[in-house]
Design a protein around this motif. Structure first.
Motif, PDB file in Angstrom:
ATOM      1  N   THR A 196      20.012 -15.577  -0.588  1.00 35.53           N
ATOM      2  CA  THR A 196      19.373 -15.927  -1.798  1.00 35.53           C
ATOM      3  C   THR A 196      18.077 -15.189  -2.412  1.00 35.53           C
ATOM      4  OG1 THR A 196      20.020 -18.222  -0.940  1.00 35.53           O
ATOM      5  CG2 THR A 196      18.097 -18.110  -2.834  1.00 35.53           C
ATOM      6  N   ILE A 197      18.054 -14.669  -3.550  1.00 39.19           N
ATOM      7  CA  ILE A 197      16.939 -14.056  -3.793  1.00 39.19           C
ATOM      8  C   ILE A 197      16.277 -14.859  -5.088  1.00 39.19           C
ATOM      9  CG2 ILE A 197      15.929 -11.812  -5.068  1.00 39.19           C
ATOM     10  CD1 ILE A 197      18.487 -10.449  -4.007  1.00 39.19           C
ATOM     11  N   ILE A 198      15.022 -15.008  -4.936  1.00 38.03           N
ATOM     12  CA  ILE A 198      14.168 -15.907  -5.744  1.00 38.03           C
ATOM     13  C   ILE A 198      13.214 -15.451  -6.346  1.00 38.03           C
ATOM     14  CG2 ILE A 198      12.893 -18.234  -5.872  1.00 38.03           C
ATOM     15  CD1 ILE A 198      14.471 -19.295  -3.598  1.00 38.03           C
ATOM     16  N   ALA A 199      12.984 -15.359  -7.695  1.00 38.05           N
ATOM     17  CA  ALA A 199      11.640 -14.502  -8.223  1.00 38.05           C
ATOM     18  C   ALA A 199      11.172 -15.497  -9.424  1.00 38.05           C
ATOM     19  CB  ALA A 199      12.352 -13.314  -9.107  1.00 38.05           C
ATOM     20  N   MET A 200       9.927 -14.919 -10.062  1.00 34.18           N
ATOM     21  CA  MET A 200       9.611 -15.601 -10.950  1.00 34.18           C
ATOM     22  C   MET A 200       8.934 -14.664 -12.366  1.00 34.18           C
ATOM     23  SD  MET A 200       5.453 -16.735 -10.011  1.00 34.18           S
ATOM     24  CE  MET A 200       4.167 -15.635  -9.354  1.00 34.18           C
ATOM     25  N   GLY A 201       9.091 -15.094 -13.471  1.00 28.01           N
ATOM     26  CA  GLY A 201       8.440 -14.056 -14.520  1.00 28.01           C
ATOM     27  C   GLY A 201       9.416 -12.788 -14.430  1.00 28.01           C
ATOM     28  N   SER A 202       8.555 -11.733 -14.795  1.00 25.58           N
ATOM     29  CA  SER A 202       9.293 -10.521 -14.957  1.00 25.58           C
ATOM     30  C   SER A 202      10.191  -9.947 -13.790  1.00 25.58           C
ATOM     31  CB  SER A 202       8.181  -9.333 -15.386  1.00 25.58           C
ATOM     32  OG  SER A 202       7.182  -9.160 -14.424  1.00 25.58           O
ATOM     33  N   THR A 203       9.667 -10.317 -12.613  1.00 27.61           N
ATOM     34  CA  THR A 203      10.295  -9.878 -11.592  1.00 27.61           C
ATOM     35  C   THR A 203      11.633 -10.517 -11.357  1.00 27.61           C
ATOM     36  OG1 THR A 203       9.139 -11.743 -10.008  1.00 27.61           O
ATOM     37  CG2 THR A 203       8.169  -9.504  -9.965  1.00 27.61           C
ATOM     38  N   ALA A 204      12.059 -11.471 -12.234  1.00 32.12           N
ATOM     39  CA  ALA A 204      13.372 -11.974 -12.271  1.00 32.12           C
ATOM     40  C   ALA A 204      14.488 -10.647 -12.568  1.00 32.12           C
ATOM     41  CB  ALA A 204      13.425 -13.016 -13.162  1.00 32.12           C
ATOM     42  N   HIS A 205      13.844  -9.762 -13.534  1.00 33.85           N
ATOM     43  CA  HIS A 205      14.659  -8.865 -13.773  1.00 33.85           C
ATOM     44  C   HIS A 205      14.740  -7.732 -12.513  1.00 33.85           C
ATOM     45  CE1 HIS A 205      13.939  -9.203 -18.384  1.00 33.85           C
ATOM     46  NE2 HIS A 205      13.114 -10.028 -17.738  1.00 33.85           N
ATOM     47  N   GLU A 206      13.866  -7.536 -11.723  1.00 33.03           N
ATOM     48  CA  GLU A 206      14.018  -6.829 -10.358  1.00 33.03           C
ATOM     49  C   GLU A 206      15.075  -7.437  -9.719  1.00 33.03           C
ATOM     50  OE1 GLU A 206      12.848  -3.841 -10.069  1.00 33.03           O
ATOM     51  OE2 GLU A 206      10.785  -4.082 -11.142  1.00 33.03           O
ATOM     52  N   ALA A 207      15.071  -8.744  -9.352  1.00 33.46           N
ATOM     53  CA  ALA A 207      15.910  -9.616  -8.661  1.00 33.46           C
ATOM     54  C   ALA A 207      17.353  -9.466  -9.096  1.00 33.46           C
ATOM     55  CB  ALA A 207      15.627 -11.007  -8.509  1.00 33.46           C
ATOM     56  N   VAL A 208      17.445  -9.583 -10.713  1.00 29.47           N
ATOM     57  CA  VAL A 208      18.845  -9.167 -11.102  1.00 29.47           C
ATOM     58  C   VAL A 208      19.749  -8.004 -11.113  1.00 29.47           C
ATOM     59  CG1 VAL A 208      20.121  -9.146 -13.243  1.00 29.47           C
ATOM     60  CG2 VAL A 208      18.529 -10.961 -12.877  1.00 29.47           C
ATOM     61  N   ALA A 209      18.669  -6.836 -10.952  1.00 32.02           N
ATOM     62  CA  ALA A 209      19.128  -5.507 -10.918  1.00 32.02           C
ATOM     63  C   ALA A 209      19.440  -5.335  -9.142  1.00 32.02           C
ATOM     64  CB  ALA A 209      18.027  -4.346 -11.138  1.00 32.02           C
ATOM     65  N   ALA A 210      18.728  -6.009  -8.566  1.00 31.96           N
ATOM     66  CA  ALA A 210      18.870  -5.898  -7.002  1.00 31.96           C
ATOM     67  C   ALA A 210      20.264  -6.383  -6.723  1.00 31.96           C
ATOM     68  CB  ALA A 210      17.706  -6.413  -6.289  1.00 31.96           C
ATOM     69  N   GLY A 211      20.617  -7.516  -7.504  1.00 31.77           N
ATOM     70  CA  GLY A 211      21.854  -8.314  -7.113  1.00 31.77           C
ATOM     71  C   GLY A 211      22.915  -7.344  -7.588  1.00 31.77           C
ATOM     72  N   LYS A 212      22.827  -6.675  -8.560  1.00 32.01           N
ATOM     73  CA  LYS A 212      23.988  -5.617  -8.998  1.00 32.01           C
ATOM     74  C   LYS A 212      24.011  -4.385  -8.291  1.00 32.01           C
ATOM     75  CE  LYS A 212      23.199  -6.440 -13.967  1.00 32.01           C
ATOM     76  NZ  LYS A 212      22.739  -5.900 -15.175  1.00 32.01           N
ATOM     77  N   LEU A 213      22.904  -4.091  -7.509  1.00 36.23           N
ATOM     78  CA  LEU A 213      23.004  -2.973  -6.518  1.00 36.23           C
ATOM     79  C   LEU A 213      23.753  -3.368  -5.249  1.00 36.23           C
ATOM     80  CD1 LEU A 213      19.477  -1.529  -6.609  1.00 36.23           C
ATOM     81  CD2 LEU A 213      21.456  -0.452  -7.487  1.00 36.23           C
TER      82      LEU A 213
END
Length: 315
Positions: A196-213
């Motif tokens: 599970t990867i949990i983020a807030m604000g603009s770091t949600a974009h980093e989390a989504v990109a990490a999910g793709k990787l």
């Protein structure tokens, strides 16, 4: 729900929302502390010049005046940089807004390390921690323009104190037009089973990109954004943590008092068997000075670092 790649500055969305709702009859007054350019408030000022108040570089007066405007029947909105709003006016936010239950909306602009090279005096990596310490204030952290527009509409129509943590970067949409913001509800951006990867604000974009990787390596991750820090209904988080037993929090904020602390509390209070890795600025440390992307890489909250941490935890 992944949307298109149109990038928006959340401040533009804020100003458009303020202007539109004022046209519709909402009794809005916007207050700035010599932060007209920071807030990008010119379009609102041009249409409603008598509804914009500039108190100068005096954040304590800004908050006190906003509370007074709220007592006079206005929906008082402050629009200035988060580090100065939260730190210089700390007592006024606590007493004049939160304790007094004033109908004031605090827009924390340029939060996190948006100011980059201007260093720690201009960084806001503890604002969520401070606001969570106050009673009686809602806390929202929108991640894109679609979500932000709905957050602003809710906050401005809600009667009571609200803090909205905002980014200054142009952010692409990670939601589609069918997205509905629900106060208190975590936003499930991607479903998975391994971590599970949990983020807030603009770091949600980093989390989504990490999910793709991670997906490229056969690892599936639950990606959860927290646009609503308070209120927060934890059931979806609990369900995900129980499913994966591994979790990472990603925030451009101190590890203390932000979503890392929030998720730790959920794990402890619900007795969940889950290993958690908190990614953010180390507790008790100031943010370093430099380009924002380099700072994110330095503390391990860029997409590649998040993916690498996830792989290490799974191994």
């Amino acid at each position: 729900m992944l949307g298109n790649s149109v990038a928006q500055d959340l401040r533009d969305v804020m100003v458009d929302s303020l202007t539109s709702l004022t046209r519709q009859g909402l009794n809005i007054a916007v207050l700035v502390s010599d932060s007209t350019s920071t807030a990008k408030i010119a379009p609102f000022k041009q249409e409603f010049p008598d509804r914009l108040i500039n108190v100068g570089i005096a954040e304590q007066s800004l908050i006190g005046t906003a509370a007074g405007m709220a007592l006079g029947g206005f929906v008082a909105v402050t629009a200035n940089a988060a580090p100065f709003l939260v730190h210089r006016a700390n007592e006024q936010v606590k007493n004049d807004v939160c304790y007094s239950n004033s109908n004031v909306k605090l827009m924390g602009l340029n939060a996190g390390v948006c100011y980059g090279p201007l260093a720690s005096t201009h960084h806001a990596i503890d604002d969520v921690s401070i606001m969570r310490g106050f009673g009686n204030i809602l806390i929202f952290t929108p991640s894109d323009g679609i979500e932000a527009r709905q957050v602003f509409a809710y906050a401005l129509n809600y009667v009571g104190p609200v803090y909205i943590r905002m980014d200054s970067a142009k952010l692409p949409n990670i939601h589609d037009e069918g997205y509905i913001f629900r106060p208190g509800q975590p936003d499930i951006l991607r479903l998975g089973n391994d971590i599970t990867i949990i983020a807030m604000g603009s770091t949600a974009h980093e989390a989504v990109a990490a999910g793709k990787l991670l997906q490229e390596d056969g690892i599936s991750a639950d990606i959860i954004s927290l646009p609503s820090i308070r209120p927060l209904e934890p059931s979806k988080i609990v369900e995900s943590l129980c499913k994966t037993s591994l979790a990472i929090t990603v925030e451009e904020h101190s590890q203390h008092g932000g979503i890392g602390s929030l998720v730790s509390e959920i794990i402890a209070e619900h007795g969940i068997q889950c290993r958690l890795k908190r990614l953010g600025f180390p507790e008790g440390k100031f943010a370093v000075s430099g380009p924002r992307d380099e700072m994110r890489k330095h503390i391990g909250i860029d997409a590649a670092s998040v993916a690498r941490t996830a792989k290490e935890m799974i191994k």
